[in-house]
Motif scaffolding. Sequence first.
Motif, PDB file in Angstrom:
ATOM      1  N   ASP A   1       0.685  -1.317  -0.089  1.00 37.53           N
ATOM      2  CA  ASP A   1       0.028   0.021   0.072  1.00 37.53           C
ATOM      3  C   ASP A   1       0.763   1.403   0.025  1.00 37.53           C
ATOM      4  N   ALA A   2       2.071   1.017   0.529  1.00 35.50           N
ATOM      5  CA  ALA A   2       2.997   2.232   0.429  1.00 35.50           C
ATOM      6  C   ALA A   2       3.610   2.352  -0.783  1.00 35.50           C
ATOM      7  N   GLY A   3       3.414   1.645  -1.843  1.00 33.78           N
ATOM      8  CA  GLY A   3       4.211   1.543  -2.901  1.00 33.78           C
ATOM      9  C   GLY A   3       5.534   1.094  -3.124  1.00 33.78           C
ATOM     10  N   LEU A   4       5.821   0.224  -2.097  1.00 33.48           N
ATOM     11  CA  LEU A   4       7.121  -0.319  -1.911  1.00 33.48           C
ATOM     12  C   LEU A   4       7.298  -1.905  -2.295  1.00 33.48           C
ATOM     13  N   LEU A   5       6.095  -2.601  -2.788  1.00 28.66           N
ATOM     14  CA  LEU A   5       5.987  -3.817  -3.049  1.00 28.66           C
ATOM     15  C   LEU A   5       4.943  -4.002  -4.332  1.00 28.66           C
ATOM     16  N   ALA A   6       4.898  -4.802  -5.114  1.00 27.36           N
ATOM     17  CA  ALA A   6       4.000  -5.173  -6.094  1.00 27.36           C
ATOM     18  C   ALA A   6       3.564  -6.714  -5.795  1.00 27.36           C
ATOM     19  N   SER A   7       2.469  -7.085  -6.120  1.00 29.62           N
ATOM     20  CA  SER A   7       1.917  -8.225  -5.883  1.00 29.62           C
ATOM     21  C   SER A   7       1.257  -9.065  -7.131  1.00 29.62           C
TER      22      SER A   7
END
Length: 324
Positions: free
Chosen positions: A281-287
């Motif tokens: 949600d903070a834009g640090l990971l993608a799923s």
Amino acid sequence: MIEFVLGESDLVDVRFAVSPLNELTLSLRVLKNPARHPMHLPFARRIRGVDTEVLLALSNERGWTPDFLSPRPVTPFTRFEDELAALREVPARTMRRDFRAVLGEVPAVLCDRERMLAAVENYWQVAFAGSWDRMRAILEADIAFRGREMVQHGLATMLSGISERITFASPVVRVLIKGVDPWRVEARGQGLTLVPSLFALRTAVPVDPGAPPLLIYAARGAGTLWETGLPSGPAALAGVLGQVRADLLAELGEPRSSTDIARRTSVTTSAVNQHLRALRDAGLLASQRHGRSVVYARTELGDALVSHSSGRGSNVPDPSFHRT
């Protein structure tokens, strides 16, 4: 040199699949010669109470095994129980033919069909059943990576990335297998099935030149299979995110599933998922969902944050993972 000739329909029918029985079969190389597979010594050490006389007889000195033990998966996520049921239906004449093709004869210890099948089933329970979810997660992450490579860069780039022994000049896939006579297979609408493996050192193909095109290859991430724990995230990053989330972000330079991470850290999957969703949600990971797993990897922003906080400068992001 082995050649798979793909027609128009085959070129759009290049598919990936995970095969539990193929993994079991390839692992017999570790059982036979653990010194050649130091990465899998933790696996070899825990194998007790199996019928080694039968299991060791199933492969030759090169580690080759009969084709009926390496079936072409019919679905992307085949279960071992289904493959074992199919194995029980293999005609005796087919088994004898495949034994002779690889071993030159049918060893006396393998003439007892029920003993052989019981040995395979027991070996699965002892060596694989408790670890299969983790193994499957690594294999599915590899498939996600290869699929993205194929979409972004094309079939030739994806195949050459699997191994330097594989080349593709449309419509022919060439696989260099040392010590075998060259042969050529016309796919004729059967497509090409690609099967990642944690136990393959390089590439493997069927022994039978008339078998449908099947290519088994060494999966990315196999070296992490028996690791425990996560690398510590940079102290500066932990000061902002907290140590747990910093560790997770540091770990996810390559795609991994939440289930795999939870097993490695002995943290509940629900707790890991909460942290991963917060980082996403903070834009640090993608799923990205693949089968029954959700695979996570760092975004460009996550790469930059880890790189900067550890003092390494900026990294080149992995373009192969679908970032949303």
